[in-house]
Design a protein around this motif. Structure first.
Motif, PDB file in Angstrom:
ATOM      1  N   SER A 163       0.840  -1.193   0.000  1.00 54.66           N
ATOM      2  CA  SER A 163       0.000   0.000   0.000  1.00 54.66           C
ATOM      3  C   SER A 163       0.872   1.239   0.000  1.00 54.66           C
ATOM      4  O   SER A 163       1.832   1.337   0.770  1.00 54.66           O
ATOM      5  CB  SER A 163      -0.909   0.011   1.235  1.00 54.66           C
ATOM      6  N   GLN A 165       0.745   5.734  -1.399  1.00 52.17           N
ATOM      7  CA  GLN A 165      -0.119   6.902  -1.490  1.00 52.17           C
ATOM      8  C   GLN A 165       0.436   7.848  -2.528  1.00 52.17           C
ATOM      9  O   GLN A 165       1.611   7.761  -2.911  1.00 52.17           O
ATOM     10  CB  GLN A 165      -0.222   7.609  -0.140  1.00 52.17           C
ATOM     11  N   GLU A 181       2.149  18.486   4.772  1.00 54.46           N
ATOM     12  CA  GLU A 181       1.245  17.886   3.788  1.00 54.46           C
ATOM     13  C   GLU A 181       0.765  18.979   2.850  1.00 54.46           C
ATOM     14  O   GLU A 181       0.873  20.173   3.166  1.00 54.46           O
ATOM     15  CB  GLU A 181       0.069  17.175   4.471  1.00 54.46           C
ATOM     16  N   ASP A 242       2.969   8.602  -7.408  1.00 59.06           N
ATOM     17  CA  ASP A 242       2.822   7.553  -6.402  1.00 59.06           C
ATOM     18  C   ASP A 242       4.079   7.475  -5.556  1.00 59.06           C
ATOM     19  O   ASP A 242       5.193   7.741  -6.028  1.00 59.06           O
ATOM     20  CB  ASP A 242       2.547   6.209  -7.076  1.00 59.06           C
ATOM     21  N   SER A 243       3.915   7.103  -4.285  1.00 59.98           N
ATOM     22  CA  SER A 243       5.056   7.054  -3.361  1.00 59.98           C
ATOM     23  C   SER A 243       6.070   5.985  -3.749  1.00 59.98           C
ATOM     24  O   SER A 243       7.242   6.071  -3.359  1.00 59.98           O
ATOM     25  CB  SER A 243       4.562   6.808  -1.931  1.00 59.98           C
ATOM     26  N   PRO A 257       3.014  14.162   1.581  1.00 52.17           N
ATOM     27  CA  PRO A 257       1.706  13.531   1.370  1.00 52.17           C
ATOM     28  C   PRO A 257       0.623  14.558   1.073  1.00 52.17           C
ATOM     29  O   PRO A 257       0.767  15.741   1.419  1.00 52.17           O
ATOM     30  CB  PRO A 257       1.454  12.815   2.709  1.00 52.17           C
ATOM     31  N   ARG A 261      -5.513  12.364   2.044  1.00 52.69           N
ATOM     32  CA  ARG A 261      -4.652  11.332   1.485  1.00 52.69           C
ATOM     33  C   ARG A 261      -5.320  10.632   0.306  1.00 52.69           C
ATOM     34  O   ARG A 261      -6.544  10.415   0.304  1.00 52.69           O
ATOM     35  CB  ARG A 261      -4.289  10.287   2.555  1.00 52.69           C
ATOM     36  N   VAL A 262      -4.510  10.252  -0.663  1.00 52.82           N
ATOM     37  CA  VAL A 262      -4.989   9.489  -1.825  1.00 52.82           C
ATOM     38  C   VAL A 262      -4.212   8.177  -1.845  1.00 52.82           C
ATOM     39  O   VAL A 262      -3.058   8.136  -2.270  1.00 52.82           O
ATOM     40  CB  VAL A 262      -4.768  10.269  -3.129  1.00 52.82           C
ATOM     41  N   PRO A 263      -4.818   7.093  -1.359  1.00 52.97           N
ATOM     42  CA  PRO A 263      -4.098   5.814  -1.301  1.00 52.97           C
ATOM     43  C   PRO A 263      -3.939   5.194  -2.684  1.00 52.97           C
ATOM     44  O   PRO A 263      -4.726   5.445  -3.592  1.00 52.97           O
ATOM     45  CB  PRO A 263      -4.977   4.952  -0.402  1.00 52.97           C
ATOM     46  N   GLU A 265      -2.506   1.239  -4.379  1.00 51.37           N
ATOM     47  CA  GLU A 265      -2.106  -0.108  -3.998  1.00 51.37           C
ATOM     48  C   GLU A 265      -1.436  -0.820  -5.156  1.00 51.37           C
ATOM     49  O   GLU A 265      -1.808  -0.637  -6.314  1.00 51.37           O
ATOM     50  CB  GLU A 265      -3.323  -0.908  -3.526  1.00 51.37           C
ATOM     51  N   GLU A 295       7.878   0.664   2.441  1.00 52.93           N
ATOM     52  CA  GLU A 295       6.876   1.364   3.238  1.00 52.93           C
ATOM     53  C   GLU A 295       7.495   1.890   4.531  1.00 52.93           C
ATOM     54  O   GLU A 295       7.187   2.997   4.977  1.00 52.93           O
ATOM     55  CB  GLU A 295       5.723   0.410   3.569  1.00 52.93           C
TER      56      GLU A 295
END
Length: 300
Positions: A163, A165, A181, A242-243, A257, A261-263, A265, A295
């Motif tokens: 996962s 973000q 943020e 994306d991270s 971030p 937050r925008v997750p 996956e 992560e």
């Protein structure tokens, strides 16, 4: 005339020069070793050892048998190692497909760890868009694929592996780098780098974060996070990526971030109706371990 076990006992007796030592080395009884040697001599019809005190001294014939058996045991050792490598997934082949977002950091890092103690493993690795990754797995071209947004297909199974973000990236001396943020309002003051409509990352951003005001400020649209990072690094504008793209410090960028937050996956794709190869299972464990490390190491 002799089987492999007889030759193994015979060779151990030559090495130890006692039946007791050979029995200990082979983890069998001393009488079993003595019986085997008698049986071998009876089968060959020649004496193989001279008894000198407590020692068994090999005869010339025994030394000839020993030399002749060496190629057999060299092959046997190589074959045994091959079986061990197969058991431990240290040999074989692996075909991997990935979308660019995961091919730029996560998958290569996992491959490096996976191949570190597997010098005989052969890997095919290619980077494709999401439909190409899904099709490659579904048709059997690839053993496993990786994507941020897998399509629902009857022939593939999607398993989440990590996962992440979406994050704002900007040069370290940019005013946004001082924030903990970044909101849509904060971004609206700067030229932006956005994603091409319909891309997985573009879809994720437009679901509640990327406002019409941000769209108006978008100067460049691209398809991939790596391209967006390079543009941001060059000072063209501020990007949201994306991270996974910024793990490991590949770019001279600050990452912050979003708020809210925008997750996002990451998924592993495998064939639904085919048994998974053991080597694929081993590689997926390495990918999950690398994802966990990523992560843990990611600190906006």
């Amino acid at each position: 005339m002799l089987n492999l076990r007889q030759l193994e006992i015979f060779r151990e007796v030559i090495r130890c020069q006692t039946t007791v030592g050979a029995a200990e080395a082979l983890a069998i009884s001393q009488p079993a070793v003595s019986n085997a040697i008698r049986q071998i001599e009876a089968q060959l019809g020649v004496p193989l050892f001279d008894r000198v005190g407590n020692r068994l001294v090999p005869t010339d014939e025994a030394r000839e048998v020993m030399r002749g058996s060496e190629p057999i045991f060299s092959l046997y050792r190589a074959f045994s190692q091959k079986l061990k490598d197969l058991r431990d997934t240290r040999t074989g082949s692996l075909r991997v497909l990935s979308t660019p977002a995961l091919a730029n950091a996560l998958v290569p890092r996992a491959l490096k760890a996976f191949l570190g103690n597997r010098p005989d493993m052969h890997v095919f690795f290619d980077v494709r868009r999401t439909p190409g990754v899904v099709e490659g797995v579904e048709t059997g071209f690839a053993d496993v694929g990786f994507s941020l947004a897998p399509q629902q297909r009857a022939g593939t199974e999607a398993s989440p592996i990590s996962s992440g973000q979406m994050v704002c990236v900007c040069p370290p001396d940019h005013p946004l780098a001082d924030r903990s943020e970044v909101s849509a309002r904060n971004l609206a003051d700067y030229p932006l780098i956005g994603f091409e409509p319909g891309t997985p990352l573009g879809v994720a951003l437009h679901q509640g974060f990327w406002t019409p005001a941000l769209q108006e400020r978008t100067m460049i649209e691209t398809r991939y996070s790596s391209t967006a990072c390079l543009l941001a690094e060059s000072g063209v504008g501020i990007a949201v990526v994306d991270s996974f793209a910024v793990v490991g410090g590949r770019y001279q960028l600050a990452a912050r971030p979003l708020s809210p937050r925008v997750p996002i996956e990451a998924f592993a794709l495998t064939a639904r109706h085919q048994p998974m190869k053991r080597v694929v299972r081993a590689f997926l464990k390495e990918v999950q371990a690398e994802a966990a490390r990523a992560e843990h190491s990611y600190k906006p």
